[in-house]
Design an enzyme around this catalytic site. Sequence first.
Site, PDB file in Angstrom:
ATOM      1  N   ARG A 180       0.833  -1.207   0.000  1.00 53.04           N
ATOM      2  CA  ARG A 180       0.000   0.000   0.000  1.00 53.04           C
ATOM      3  C   ARG A 180       0.864   1.252   0.000  1.00 53.04           C
ATOM      4  NH1 ARG A 180      -3.035  -2.934   3.894  1.00 53.04           N
ATOM      5  NH2 ARG A 180      -4.827  -3.868   2.877  1.00 53.04           N
ATOM      6  N   ALA A 181       2.112   1.112   0.457  1.00 52.68           N
ATOM      7  CA  ALA A 181       2.995   2.277   0.527  1.00 52.68           C
ATOM      8  C   ALA A 181       3.168   2.923  -0.842  1.00 52.68           C
ATOM      9  CB  ALA A 181       4.340   1.870   1.115  1.00 52.68           C
TER      10      ALA A 181
END
Length: 409
Positions: A332-333
């Site tokens: 998700r980063a």
Amino acid sequence: MSADELLTPQEQQSKTPVQSAVRSLRELIDHYSAKSFAKGLDALGDEGLAERVPFPFLAIVGQAEMKLALLLGLVNPNIGGILLIGPRGTGKTTAVRSLLDLLPTVDRSTCFYGCLPEDIETGGIESVCPECAQKYGEGKPLTISDRVRLVELPLNARLEDVVGGIDERAAANNRTSIRRGILAQADRNLLYIDEINLLGNEIVDAILDAAAQGIYTVRRGPVSATYRARLVLIGSMNPEEGNLRPQILDRFGLRVIVKGLENAAERLEAYRRVQSHLANPRGVAQTYASDSQAALQEIQSARQRLKQAFIPDALATEAIRLVQDMRIDSLRAELTWFESARAYASSDARHEVQREDLRAVAPMSLRLRRSEFMEHYFDNQQNEEEELRDKLNRWGRKKPTAVKKKKER
Ligand SMILES: [Zn+2]
């Protein structure tokens, strides 16, 4: 190439004189944050009215990162939500409510089932209800243009309020049907949850799942219903009142550490603006009205440009290496980082994401993500922040001659 050349002819036409004077949405925000208004506002006098007119977004002093995160959420709903972390009285709720003047318009389905023309484009005519299929065949629109709304989750919300429950009136007539919940109402809107760390796990999980998938299904006995929930989730929390489970923290796209204003002059200016607003909310709103309108148009144009915004492969690869270098596992980063960088470039009237765009949105996309830090994230937040800033400063710049520290024992 100037920023203007990237605009379509319609966009150029729609640019008002105010917008031409200010190069980008970001500059407009910065301009207002620094300008001193309070003296002029005092002259507006006291109307003595107690009605609730939200504090204008442009009137918020400082808090650049919080404002930027909220704007990026309006430009690109795919950034995956925004979490505002900070003590009481730092203006988190005020900032969220102040978005009211800046909410863009979206195409909203006119049908109970939420059918959209894009459903037909991707899934064929079978993917919409018969009524909409007929309308589509006749060339009639399935949507109307409507403003994004700010939906606030009440503090005492129960799970069935959130996802929907049995419609009791229908049940009394021996029919079973499901009443739409707050999540279904939040489709294509902003959903604000104050004090998200105090909300029950079950409710938070339901909201995060629905927000991640953009759709959810409620089953109550023999009946079930599926609703769309493509929403921008905005959560706020006061870390002094309890932590947020690490797995929840990771599911928010942007995380903003909101602190009180540190500069005395800024605090005074903020105080004056708040006082003016308390005395005469309409007058203050009026002072900012035309520029709020200009900012809204900028957001709308940025949303249009977003479709073409892209990150060149070489830059994206370098960025992923930095994420790995930060020892962040969560995919998700980079998803959030890239989506917010695309929104950031779009807000600056550009299509191609540059390194500086990525640098600007990196802290809010990447902080508080490392699994090893999750357990004691607030203790470690400061260290992580310094490391992140240091790596970002050096990122893409020429390496100084390496000085290796040798530890020998
Ligand atoms: Zn339909």
